[in-house]
Scaffold this active site. Structure first.
Site, short mmCIF file in Angstrom:
data_model
loop_
_atom_site.label_atom_id
_atom_site.label_comp_id
_atom_site.label_asym_id
_atom_site.label_seq_id
_atom_site.Cartn_x
_atom_site.Cartn_y
_atom_site.Cartn_z
N ASN A 125 -57.82 54.85 -28.10
CA ASN A 125 -58.73 55.16 -28.90
C ASN A 125 -60.08 54.19 -28.43
OD1 ASN A 125 -59.01 52.04 -29.89
ND2 ASN A 125 -56.91 52.55 -30.23
N ASP A 127 -50.99 53.32 -32.14
CA ASP A 127 -49.90 53.62 -33.04
C ASP A 127 -48.67 54.42 -32.52
OD1 ASP A 127 -50.57 52.07 -35.28
OD2 ASP A 127 -52.32 53.71 -35.56
N LYS A 133 -47.83 61.50 -11.03
CA LYS A 133 -48.74 62.27 -11.95
C LYS A 133 -47.94 63.78 -12.06
CE LYS A 133 -53.15 64.23 -11.58
NZ LYS A 133 -54.43 64.72 -10.84
N PHE A 176 -57.03 43.53 -39.26
CA PHE A 176 -58.03 44.57 -39.83
C PHE A 176 -57.42 45.83 -40.38
CE2 PHE A 176 -62.51 43.46 -38.07
CZ PHE A 176 -62.26 42.17 -37.84
N LYS A 214 -51.80 47.60 -46.53
CA LYS A 214 -51.31 46.96 -45.51
C LYS A 214 -51.44 45.26 -45.57
CE LYS A 214 -53.19 50.78 -42.28
NZ LYS A 214 -54.33 51.09 -41.65
N LYS A 237 -48.08 43.83 -44.76
CA LYS A 237 -48.23 42.89 -43.46
C LYS A 237 -48.06 41.43 -43.59
CE LYS A 237 -49.79 46.62 -40.57
NZ LYS A 237 -50.06 47.02 -39.56
#
Ligand code: PMT
Length: 398
Positions: A205, A274, A284, A318, A332, A336
Site C-alpha cells: 500500500n 491485510d 520469478k 490507527f 476496531k 482490538k
C-alpha cells in the site's frame, strides 16, 4: 519566544549552521549565534545576523553588546548548542579555559549544553580528544556523535558533522523532555508491509512511514526510549532510536511481540497489508505461466493480538478509513481492546497515505472523541502525544 545560543567554530561544516538555525526557527525558537574569531575566516557574521535578526556575538569586548553580555544572555537561553565544535573548542571547554566569548559563556550557562563535533578522523579519535569528550560527558554535557563519510581533507572516516535534523532533534529532546516520559519505552510501528508473490512482485500500500516516524520523533523529543519497527520506507529515524527494519506482516508481528512485554506505550501506525498470497514462489513467475486468479489469505492481525495480550501497556491504534469513519473506527477500538484509536479519513486529498499532512479523529473507549483538523504530521504527532500524556498521568504508577 524560547531562545537557543548556537556556538559556531571554525570547521568546513560551518555552512550547515544556517540549516540548523532554520530548523530551530521552524520549531518556534529564536537563535543567537556566537562565533569564534577563527570561524569568521570561513563565514562573514553578517550571514548569521541576517538569518537570526540578531547581532552575532564574536568578542567579549564589543561595545554594541550589553555590558557583561555573557551573563545576561546565559539567563535567557534554554540550550547552548556548539555546532560545529572543533577539537580546540572541546579541549578548552573540557579544561575550563575561558579565553573567548564562547568558552567564557559555557562557564556562565546553567541550561543543558550539547556539542556536535566536526573534525578529521585522526583528530576525533585522538586519545586527548576522546578524553576531553569523556570529561565533558561526566560533567553532564551531551554530544551528537559525528558521522562517517568523506571528510574535508579528502579522506573517508568518522568526523563529519551530524545532520542538522539529528542535531536539532537531539537539542529539542534536551529542551522538551517531560518527566512522565523519562522512564517510558514507546514502541511504534511505521510504514507499509510487503507480501511477496515471487522475488519481484508483492502486495502492499502507499504508506510512506511519515506518520510513524513523526510519532517516533515526538516520543524521542519528549524523553522516551523509542523502539521503531519499520516497514520499507525512505526515511531517517531520529538519533538514538532503536530501529528494527522488517518487510512482511509476519516479520513485523515477530518484531513487535519481541518488544511488547517491555513497552509502556504501543502505537500501531503501520499500514500492515491485510492479505498475502497463499503461495510465495522462490523464482520469478513467467508472464505466460500466470493463472487467472491468485489465492490470497489474511495476514496476522498484530494489533488484535496485542489487545488480547495487553497487561499494563497503553495501546494505541490507527484506522485508515474511506467511508463510515466513526462507526468502523469505534468497532476496531473495541475489537482490538485499545486505549486510544486514531481514525484518519484517507480519502481526503493530500492527507493520510504518503502526504506530509493528516486529519484525524481521536476516539476513547468511554465514548469521548476529538477531531483534529488537517495539519502537518509533526503537529498531529504532538497532539496525539499530549493526549497520551494525559492517559499516562491518569494511570496508577507502578
Ligand atoms: O505512512 P504514511 O504515508 O505517513 O500514512 C499514514 C497512515 C495512513 C498509514 C497511518 O496514519 C494509518 O492510518 N495507519 C494504519 C493503517 C491501517 O492499517 O489501518 P487499518 O484500519 O487497516 O488497521 C487498523 C489497525 O490495525 C492499525 O493500527 C494497523 O496498524 C493494525 N493492523 C492492521 C492489519 C493487520 N494485519 N495488523 C494490524 O496490526
Amino acid at each position: 519566544m524560547e531562545k537557543i545560543a548556537l556556538g559556531v567554530c571554525s570547521s568546513i561544516s560551518i555552512y550547515k549552521a544556517g540549516e540548523i538555525i532554520r530548523l530551530f526557527q521552524e520549531e518556534g525558537y529564536a537563535v543567537r549565534v556566537i562565533m569564534t574569531e577563527k570561524a569568521t575566516q570561513f563565514i562573514n557574521p553578517y550571514l548569521f545576523d541576517s538569518l537570526t535578526g540578531e547581532k552575532t556575538i564574536i568578542s567579549l569586548f564589543d561595545e554594541r553588546q550589553r555590558p557583561i553580555e555573557h551573563i545576561s544572555l546565559a539567563g535567557e537561553i534554554s540550550l547552548l548548542l556548539v555546532a560545529p565544535a572543533t577539537a580546540n573548542m572541546i579541549g578548552k571547554l573540557a579544561s575550563g579555559v575561558a579565553d573567548d566569548f564562547l568558552s567564557t559563556f559555557y562557564l556562565a550557562v546553567k541550561c543543558p549544553v550539547l556539542i556536535a563535533p566536526a573534525m578529521n578522523e585522526a583528530m576525533y579519535l585522538h586519545p586527548q580528544t576522546q578524553e576531553n569528550i569523556r570529561r565533558l560527558k561526566k560533567l553532564g554535557v551531551e554530544f551528537v556523535e559525528p558521522e562517517s563519510g568523506y571528510l574535508a581533507c579528502g579522506q573517508k572516516g568518522i568526523g563529519r558533522l551530524a545532520s542538522p535534523e539529528k542535531i536539532v532533534q537531539k537539542s529539542l529532546r534536551l529542551i522538551r523532555r517531560r518527566e512522565i516520559f523519562q522512564d517510558k519505552i514507546v514502541l511504534i510501528t511505521a510504514g507499509p508491509t510487503r507480501e511477496f508473490l515471487d522475488p519481484v512482485r508483492f502486495l502492499s500500500n502507499p504508506s510512506s512511514g511519515k506518520m510513524g516516524y513523526e510519532l517516533a520523533r515526538e516520543a524521542y523529543e519528549l524523553g522516551a526510549e523509542v523502539i521503531l519497527v519499520s516497514g520499507p520506507v525512505e526515511l531517517e529515524p531520529p538519533p538514538e532510536v532503536y530501529i528494527e527494519k522488517v518487510v512482511t506482516a509476519e516479520e513485523m508481528r515477530k518484531a513487535v511481540l519481541k518488544h511488547y512485554e517491555r513497552a509502556d506505550v504501543v502505537i500501531m501506525a503501520a499500514a500492515v497489508a491485510d492479505f498475502k498470497f497463499r503461495e510465495h514462489l522462490p523464482a520469478k513467475i513467467k508472464k505466460d505461466s500466470l493463472s487467472e486468479s491468485l489465492a490470497i489469505e489474511n495476514t496476522p492481525d498484530i494489533l488484535q493480538e496485542l489487545g488480547k495480550l495487553k497487561s499494563r501497556q497503553l495501546l494505541v491504534g490507527f484506522a485508515a478509513e474511506t467511508t463510515e469513519i466513526l462507526e468502523r473506527a469505534e468497532k476496531k477500538l473495541k475489537q482490538k481492546n485499545l486505549d486510544l484509536m486514531i481514525a484518519n479519513d484517507v480519502s481526503v486529498p493530500d492527507s493520510g497515505f504518503g502526504s506530509g499532512y493528516n486529519e484525524i479523529l481521536l476516539l476513547w473507549p468511554d465514548g469521548r472523541s476529538r477531531k483534529i483538523p488537517r495539519a502537518t504530521k509533526r503537529k498531529i504527532s504532538q497532539e496525539i502525544f499530549s493526549e497520551i500524556e494525559v492517559l499516562l498521568h491518569e494511570r496508577p504508577r507502578n
